[in-house]
Design an enzyme around this catalytic site. Sequence first.
Site, PDB file in Angstrom:
ATOM      1  N   LYS A   1       5.638 -10.307   4.814  1.00 13.45           N
ATOM      2  CA  LYS A   1       6.295  -8.996   4.932  1.00 13.45           C
ATOM      3  C   LYS A   1       5.233  -7.917   4.821  1.00 13.45           C
ATOM      4  CE  LYS A   1       8.797  -5.720   2.150  1.00 13.45           C
ATOM      5  NZ  LYS A   1       7.948  -4.747   2.779  1.00 13.45           N
TER       6      LYS A   1
ATOM      7  N   GLU B   1      -2.691  -8.836  -6.561  1.00  8.20           N
ATOM      8  CA  GLU B   1      -3.807  -7.906  -6.372  1.00  8.20           C
ATOM      9  C   GLU B   1      -3.228  -6.507  -6.485  1.00  8.20           C
ATOM     10  OE1 GLU B   1      -5.578  -9.279  -2.647  1.00  8.20           O
ATOM     11  OE2 GLU B   1      -6.645 -10.813  -3.759  1.00  8.20           O
TER      12      GLU B   1
ATOM     13  N   CYS C   1      -8.067   0.219  -2.233  1.00 11.45           N
ATOM     14  CA  CYS C   1      -7.972  -0.184  -3.642  1.00 11.45           C
ATOM     15  C   CYS C   1      -9.342  -0.192  -4.299  1.00 11.45           C
ATOM     16  CB  CYS C   1      -7.319  -1.556  -3.746  1.00 11.45           C
ATOM     17  SG  CYS C   1      -8.157  -2.773  -2.715  1.00 11.45           S
TER      18      CYS C   1
ATOM     19  N   GLU D   1      -3.639   6.103 -11.537  1.00 15.13           N
ATOM     20  CA  GLU D   1      -4.050   5.880 -10.137  1.00 15.13           C
ATOM     21  C   GLU D   1      -3.449   6.970  -9.237  1.00 15.13           C
ATOM     22  OE1 GLU D   1      -2.489   2.523  -7.830  1.00 15.13           O
ATOM     23  OE2 GLU D   1      -4.513   2.166  -7.088  1.00 15.13           O
TER      24      GLU D   1
HETATM   25  P1  NAD Z   1       3.910  -0.980  -3.449  1.00 10.24           P
HETATM   26  O1  NAD Z   1       3.773  -1.780  -4.689  1.00 10.24           O
HETATM   27  O2  NAD Z   1       4.843   0.153  -3.439  1.00 10.24           O
HETATM   28  O3  NAD Z   1       4.350  -1.915  -2.211  1.00 10.24           O
HETATM   29  C1  NAD Z   1       3.607  -3.041  -1.833  1.00 10.24           C
HETATM   30  C2  NAD Z   1       4.512  -3.995  -1.087  1.00 10.24           C
HETATM   31  O4  NAD Z   1       5.494  -4.488  -1.993  1.00 10.24           O
HETATM   32  C3  NAD Z   1       5.283  -3.373   0.084  1.00 10.24           C
HETATM   33  O5  NAD Z   1       5.356  -4.293   1.132  1.00 10.24           O
HETATM   34  C4  NAD Z   1       6.664  -3.146  -0.521  1.00 10.24           C
HETATM   35  O6  NAD Z   1       7.693  -3.166   0.451  1.00 10.24           O
HETATM   36  C5  NAD Z   1       6.785  -4.349  -1.438  1.00 10.24           C
HETATM   37  N1  NAD Z   1       7.726  -4.188  -2.549  1.00 10.24           N
HETATM   38  C6  NAD Z   1       8.137  -3.049  -3.144  1.00 10.24           C
HETATM   39  N2  NAD Z   1       9.032  -3.339  -4.121  1.00 10.24           N
HETATM   40  C7  NAD Z   1       9.158  -4.683  -4.156  1.00 10.24           C
HETATM   41  C8  NAD Z   1       9.918  -5.588  -4.944  1.00 10.24           C
HETATM   42  N3  NAD Z   1      10.734  -5.166  -5.912  1.00 10.24           N
HETATM   43  N4  NAD Z   1       9.805  -6.911  -4.696  1.00 10.24           N
HETATM   44  C9  NAD Z   1       8.980  -7.368  -3.732  1.00 10.24           C
HETATM   45  N5  NAD Z   1       8.253  -6.560  -2.937  1.00 10.24           N
HETATM   46  C10 NAD Z   1       8.334  -5.231  -3.148  1.00 10.24           C
HETATM   47  O7  NAD Z   1       2.431  -0.531  -3.070  1.00 10.24           O
HETATM   48  P2  NAD Z   1       2.003   0.446  -1.911  1.00 10.24           P
HETATM   49  O8  NAD Z   1       2.333   1.838  -2.283  1.00 10.24           O
HETATM   50  O9  NAD Z   1       2.477  -0.103  -0.627  1.00 10.24           O
HETATM   51  O10 NAD Z   1       0.408   0.253  -1.923  1.00 10.24           O
HETATM   52  C11 NAD Z   1      -0.462   0.978  -2.719  1.00 10.24           C
HETATM   53  C12 NAD Z   1      -0.874   0.178  -3.942  1.00 10.24           C
HETATM   54  O11 NAD Z   1      -1.481  -1.058  -3.541  1.00 10.24           O
HETATM   55  C13 NAD Z   1      -1.908   0.885  -4.783  1.00 10.24           C
HETATM   56  O12 NAD Z   1      -1.555   0.750  -6.130  1.00 10.24           O
HETATM   57  C14 NAD Z   1      -3.197   0.118  -4.491  1.00 10.24           C
HETATM   58  O13 NAD Z   1      -4.155   0.162  -5.522  1.00 10.24           O
HETATM   59  C15 NAD Z   1      -2.665  -1.259  -4.308  1.00 10.24           C
HETATM   60  N6  NAD Z   1      -3.597  -2.100  -3.568  1.00 10.24           N
HETATM   61  C16 NAD Z   1      -4.272  -3.079  -4.239  1.00 10.24           C
HETATM   62  C17 NAD Z   1      -5.195  -3.875  -3.579  1.00 10.24           C
HETATM   63  C18 NAD Z   1      -5.952  -4.962  -4.300  1.00 10.24           C
HETATM   64  O14 NAD Z   1      -6.570  -5.788  -3.631  1.00 10.24           O
HETATM   65  N7  NAD Z   1      -5.953  -4.999  -5.607  1.00 10.24           N
HETATM   66  C19 NAD Z   1      -5.410  -3.691  -2.214  1.00 10.24           C
HETATM   67  C20 NAD Z   1      -4.709  -2.674  -1.563  1.00 10.24           C
HETATM   68  C21 NAD Z   1      -3.811  -1.884  -2.239  1.00 10.24           C
END
Ligand code: NAD
Length: 515
Positions: free
Chosen positions: A206, A281, A315, A419
């Site tokens: 997804k 991650e 990230c 963040e």
């Molecule tokens: P998010 O947590 O809002 O969403 C990430 C994904 O999770 C999306 O596909 C979303 O639809 C899904 N999601 C949301 N709620 C969910 C639930 N209850 N159950 C299952 N899936 C769910 O994050 P975002 O805003 O899309 O991305 C930004 C974040 O990602 C930042 O915090 C960034 O640091 C982090 N990030 C981390 C890395 C890493 O490698 N550590 C890499 C890229 C981004």
Amino acid sequence: MSQHSLTDQHGLTNPPANIPQSTNSLPSSSSNVIRNFIGGQFINEEYINEWIVNKNPATNEVISYVPCSKEETIQKAVDASVQCWKSKSWRGLSEEDRAKYLDLIADQIEKRIDEFALAESRDTGKPITLAKNMDVARAVSNFRFFAQAVRQQSTKAHLMSNKTINYTTRRPAGIVGIIVPWNLPIYLLSWKVAPALACGNCVIAKSSELTPMTAHLLAEVIEQVKLPSGAFNLVHGYGKDCGSAIVAHPKINVITFTGGTATGRVVSQMAAKHFKKVSLELGGKNPMVVFGDYDVTKAAELAARSGFLNQGQICLCTSRIIVHESIHDEFVEKLKQLLEKNTKIGNPLENTTTFGTQISEEHLIKIDYYAQLAKLEGGTIVTGGKRAELQDESVKNGAFYTPTIITGLDFKSRTATEEIFGPVVTVHKFSTEEQALEMANHVEYGLCAVVLTNNLSIGHRFSDELESGIVWVNTWLLRDLRTPFGGMKQSGVGREGGDYSLEFYSEDKNICINL
Ligand code: NAD
């Protein structure tokens, strides 16, 4: 009342949720409706009656309508995966044959690199040159790398006094649920899909509801190379129902998630109920520590990249710059000049643009919230701290924000510890190595860190004490795909990359034979 209208303890209006809107009726002429890819084909699902409206954050034009998939769709994808698993049409292939499919996928993405880059740029607002040279190029490397990695994988044997032999086999782990965020859509998706497939698993992936376009193109490629049906499935939808249905489904026994720490906590709790294998991650607030012996111009140049590439939405971006007092003021001045002179904010589709939009208007409001908060916390905005006003009519209303430097904040302040995930860095002064370490390790996150010094004894000693999964000394974002990737503390659980990925996406089994 919407969350947006509520104020926080500082009297600032809380930022809105970063979630795109949906519609229950599609425009009659819409040709840009995306479908889920299940069991080797794009499927029409009569019961889907809600679509996410996916917009280009630079122009606000609607790019696509995306199905709001829920449990019924996840069940279909699970059924297709179970069928594929039972038939052994994918896991029963040799490593070499699976690797050939991965190479074919890489070749097809490479052939369509301009199409992928255009889709990624329109979906995210990132400069098209970055999308092409970083995001899509990495997707190609990910498939090629894991094709090679699985070909070269070896097994172990342990003899006991020549009377007993133990040998360890690696089997695919099962059905893998892959959930990724919006900042590097195809880059991160391929980072997980490639090893999961290489190891012989079935995948239910997804993408973020904000950025489904390159995942959709990947499904097209996978259809084209005729991967055995059910080996790769792609479902679209909101996290709260589509993402959580993946995490909750008992037959999906492996979950790999990249996203925010708060979501990761929910995912981890849901997955624990079924004792799923989980890789997380998560978020970060990465420090860059600049020692006084380091060339201040080079430090500023590196910070201009590491704090602001992809509009600060990587990230691994460094957002807390901890600089020795002897060069602090000069560093801030040089970084300010570099950002003001060299940043070409503009239409992401133009080749000269180096700085595009934030992912959405809602996210821009969150970034600006922190710029306002910083002032209340005693910080000084050295540059930026506001929306970028563009003359170009076509992108006039895009979510453009100015690269921002903030000084004078306590390293324990909210702005310096929470963040932001945007083009905002806070710069802090230190005098002793102990102080720098205390500042660097102060936050709850521990994804990566950068150390700049000419003294490699300091570089080594300091790196060793940093609470980060990845440390770069005198460089940033130099990635070798064989190395472990992952965070400490609240930045994640587990490591992926190279053999760490092959291990995660497999079950190691020891067979002991008494000779
Ligand atoms: P998010 O947590 O809002 O969403 C990430 C994904 O999770 C999306 O596909 C979303 O639809 C899904 N999601 C949301 N709620 C969910 C639930 N209850 N159950 C299952 N899936 C769910 O994050 P975002 O805003 O899309 O991305 C930004 C974040 O990602 C930042 O915090 C960034 O640091 C982090 N990030 C981390 C890395 C890493 O490698 N550590 C890499 C890229 C981004």
